[in-house]
Design an enzyme around this catalytic site. Sequence first.
Site, mmCIF file in Angstrom:
data_model
loop_
_atom_site.group_PDB
_atom_site.id
_atom_site.type_symbol
_atom_site.label_atom_id
_atom_site.label_comp_id
_atom_site.label_asym_id
_atom_site.label_seq_id
_atom_site.Cartn_x
_atom_site.Cartn_y
_atom_site.Cartn_z
ATOM 1 N N ASP A 102 6.048 0.750 11.770
ATOM 2 C CA ASP A 102 4.815 0.104 11.302
ATOM 3 C C ASP A 102 4.710 -1.369 11.719
ATOM 4 O O ASP A 102 3.701 -2.009 11.449
ATOM 5 C CB ASP A 102 4.709 0.201 9.772
ATOM 6 C CG ASP A 102 4.316 1.605 9.321
ATOM 7 O OD1 ASP A 102 3.850 2.393 10.157
ATOM 8 O OD2 ASP A 102 4.477 1.903 8.124
ATOM 9 N N ARG B 45 -8.120 -0.368 5.544
ATOM 10 C CA ARG B 45 -7.435 0.711 4.812
ATOM 11 C C ARG B 45 -6.080 0.236 4.292
ATOM 12 O O ARG B 45 -5.584 0.753 3.289
ATOM 13 C CB ARG B 45 -7.221 1.931 5.734
ATOM 14 C CG ARG B 45 -8.470 2.746 5.990
ATOM 15 C CD ARG B 45 -8.129 3.982 6.794
ATOM 16 N NE ARG B 45 -6.896 4.570 6.286
ATOM 17 C CZ ARG B 45 -5.978 5.173 7.043
ATOM 18 N NH1 ARG B 45 -6.159 5.279 8.327
ATOM 19 N NH2 ARG B 45 -4.904 5.663 6.498
ATOM 20 N N CYS C 77 -3.251 7.807 9.468
ATOM 21 C CA CYS C 77 -3.435 7.218 10.795
ATOM 22 C C CYS C 77 -3.141 8.245 11.887
ATOM 23 O O CYS C 77 -2.214 9.045 11.767
ATOM 24 C CB CYS C 77 -2.500 6.023 10.975
ATOM 25 S SG CYS C 77 -3.075 4.559 10.125
ATOM 26 N N LYS D 12 0.831 -1.210 0.000
ATOM 27 C CA LYS D 12 0.000 0.000 0.000
ATOM 28 C C LYS D 12 0.865 1.259 0.000
ATOM 29 O O LYS D 12 0.638 2.206 -0.760
ATOM 30 C CB LYS D 12 -0.898 -0.036 1.251
ATOM 31 C CG LYS D 12 -1.883 1.072 1.363
ATOM 32 C CD LYS D 12 -1.622 2.150 2.384
ATOM 33 C CE LYS D 12 -1.317 1.922 3.779
ATOM 34 N NZ LYS D 12 -0.952 3.175 4.506
ATOM 35 N N ASN D 13 1.888 1.270 0.841
ATOM 36 C CA ASN D 13 2.709 2.486 0.971
ATOM 37 C C ASN D 13 3.573 2.755 -0.264
ATOM 38 O O ASN D 13 4.070 3.867 -0.445
ATOM 39 C CB ASN D 13 3.609 2.392 2.214
ATOM 40 C CG ASN D 13 2.817 2.657 3.481
ATOM 41 O OD1 ASN D 13 1.668 3.100 3.429
ATOM 42 N ND2 ASN D 13 3.423 2.385 4.627
ATOM 43 N N ARG E 287 2.114 14.650 12.681
ATOM 44 C CA ARG E 287 2.400 14.470 11.261
ATOM 45 C C ARG E 287 2.370 15.780 10.465
ATOM 46 O O ARG E 287 1.562 15.952 9.545
ATOM 47 C CB ARG E 287 1.457 13.428 10.659
ATOM 48 C CG ARG E 287 1.378 12.166 11.480
ATOM 49 C CD ARG E 287 0.646 11.061 10.802
ATOM 50 N NE ARG E 287 1.462 10.363 9.825
ATOM 51 C CZ ARG E 287 1.063 9.284 9.159
ATOM 52 N NH1 ARG E 287 -0.121 8.804 9.368
ATOM 53 N NH2 ARG E 287 1.858 8.715 8.286
HETATM 54 C C1 UD1 Z 1 5.322 6.915 6.009
HETATM 55 C C2 UD1 Z 1 4.380 5.721 5.950
HETATM 56 C C3 UD1 Z 1 4.000 5.285 7.347
HETATM 57 C C4 UD1 Z 1 5.243 5.006 8.185
HETATM 58 C C5 UD1 Z 1 6.216 6.210 8.129
HETATM 59 C C6 UD1 Z 1 7.539 5.923 8.820
HETATM 60 C C7 UD1 Z 1 3.222 6.041 3.865
HETATM 61 C C8 UD1 Z 1 1.969 6.431 3.163
HETATM 62 N N1 UD1 Z 1 3.200 6.104 5.207
HETATM 63 O O1 UD1 Z 1 4.612 7.954 6.645
HETATM 64 O O2 UD1 Z 1 3.230 4.087 7.249
HETATM 65 O O3 UD1 Z 1 4.873 4.769 9.515
HETATM 66 O O4 UD1 Z 1 6.491 6.553 6.762
HETATM 67 O O5 UD1 Z 1 8.154 4.798 8.293
HETATM 68 O O6 UD1 Z 1 4.199 5.634 3.252
HETATM 69 N N2 UD1 Z 1 7.680 14.671 10.050
HETATM 70 C C9 UD1 Z 1 7.805 16.021 10.313
HETATM 71 N N3 UD1 Z 1 7.663 16.893 9.273
HETATM 72 C C10 UD1 Z 1 7.412 16.478 8.002
HETATM 73 C C11 UD1 Z 1 7.293 15.099 7.739
HETATM 74 C C12 UD1 Z 1 7.429 14.209 8.797
HETATM 75 O O7 UD1 Z 1 8.032 16.422 11.448
HETATM 76 O O8 UD1 Z 1 7.291 17.321 7.106
HETATM 77 C C13 UD1 Z 1 7.808 13.714 11.169
HETATM 78 C C14 UD1 Z 1 6.500 12.949 11.421
HETATM 79 O O9 UD1 Z 1 5.611 13.684 12.213
HETATM 80 C C15 UD1 Z 1 6.998 11.685 12.077
HETATM 81 C C16 UD1 Z 1 8.357 11.453 11.400
HETATM 82 O O10 UD1 Z 1 8.734 12.705 10.823
HETATM 83 O O11 UD1 Z 1 7.178 11.900 13.435
HETATM 84 C C17 UD1 Z 1 8.314 10.398 10.317
HETATM 85 O O12 UD1 Z 1 7.414 10.784 9.296
HETATM 86 P P1 UD1 Z 1 7.599 10.347 7.779
HETATM 87 O O13 UD1 Z 1 8.859 9.570 7.627
HETATM 88 O O14 UD1 Z 1 7.395 11.545 6.935
HETATM 89 O O15 UD1 Z 1 6.391 9.343 7.587
HETATM 90 P P2 UD1 Z 1 5.164 9.447 6.569
HETATM 91 O O16 UD1 Z 1 5.680 9.713 5.199
HETATM 92 O O17 UD1 Z 1 4.106 10.313 7.127
#
Ligand code: UD1
Length: 426
Positions: free
Chosen positions: A305, A397, A116, A20-21, A121
């Site tokens: 995850d 989902r 989620c 999915k991701n 985030r």
């Molecule tokens: C993706 C995955 C999710 C997984 C995560 C970490 C998808 C659709 N989702 O989520 O399943 O748990 O990677 O492996 O692929 N952060 C910031 N600012 C930003 C972006 C992120 O502070 O602009 C923080 C987030 O709040 C979090 C951390 O960085 O604490 C990791 O987030 P990120 O690696 O961006 O995960 P996602 O892309 O949201």
Amino acid sequence: MIRVQGGAKLSGVVKPAGAKNTTLPILAGVLLKEGEWVLNNFPLVQDTLVMIKLLEELGCKVKVKPAKHQAVIKVPTKLNTSVESNIFSSIRGSIFLLGTLLARESEALIPYPGGCNIGQRPIDLHIKGLEALGVKFDLASGLIHAKVEGKVAGRVYLDYPSVGATENLMLFASLISGEVTIDNAAQEPQVVDLGNFLKASGVNIYGIGTHSIKIKGTRRFNPIMFSIPSDPLEAGTFLIASAMTGGDVTVKDVNPKFLNPLLHKLSEVGAEVRMQNTTSIRVLGKSRPRAANIKTLPFPGFPTDLQPQMTSLLAIAEGVSLVVEIVFENRFQHFRELNKMGAHITVEGRQAIIRGVDKLQGAEVIASDIRGGSSLILAGLVAEGETRILDDFHIHRGYENLMGKLGNLGANITSQIANREVQADE
Ligand code: UD1
């Protein structure tokens, strides 16, 4: 509601669905070029179907063929640049449309993404990275309004190796003439898969799977047929279930490299991990698991995850385990539910202490997110009596037919939803 009767030892062979991701950024990636794209091994889960609805809103014509696990996407020469639909905010992956809309149409007006409920985030890293490449943002209206004021090649440094920010920048950079380097890039499986997809479509991309990704953008894109690689998180869920239930499960068609941190931990708790061949992993649950400590980290560290599912295992392990959640600040909601089943988990800040118990008891529990939901199913598999999991839409989902696959492995499990909505699409 999902109902699980505990007690079955899982055994057999299972093949996970497409990831999915990985599918979500690739669905944004197809927008980079008009024409017909074909995605095989397409996962039929709610989040990917929501993303398809968003593509349709942007002007694409999409046909999902559930029996073939195929999505055929016709991308028009001109995309709509704004999305109003509130389904945008129901998934996190919708944010990838920002990178591609800006690359293709130089403007985007979109809501904030959802996903989620496991932390705040924010998207500051996406914004900062795109700003470094010439994008201007106006966030005053409560929407994200972005315009390209000259695409600038160069270097972007991510303060944290965010998966989503890395992917958004890769998508945007794919159409920039000149070279973009993303430093401190994420190395997660879905980033590697997106890189391979872009490469197959004609983008010159180097350093996939490392902390420094270099992209030489091109307009010479070709719509392609691409097969979505299988889901390491679904695979990991089955392997943990096998270790917990004293089972013997083989997961096939997986990339073991993406499961390396989990496989080490499964060995540490006493399960036997056997590589059957380069793409099949067999896990035998030998006895009651032993306690182990886990700290979630960006890849190649232990994946956040799989933390909830591993926590269910540690809840019945012999001894005391420590789980430290580094990636998301609010990923402990399943603990409360596990405690309703007799687990002994205390949380302080980002740390949880798990005192393993001999047995869990079936109870009525609530899923709060995709992986937290599947962790409750795993707990139900080893609990005495029946476990009823409410709000199971979270699980649908991200997992395709999880109940059916666990049933085939011997679990006593039923779901009221099954894949009804997905089947109706054919
Ligand atoms: C993706 C995955 C999710 C997984 C995560 C970490 C998808 C659709 N989702 O989520 O399943 O748990 O990677 O492996 O692929 N952060 C910031 N600012 C930003 C972006 C992120 O502070 O602009 C923080 C987030 O709040 C979090 C951390 O960085 O604490 C990791 O987030 P990120 O690696 O961006 O995960 P996602 O892309 O949201």
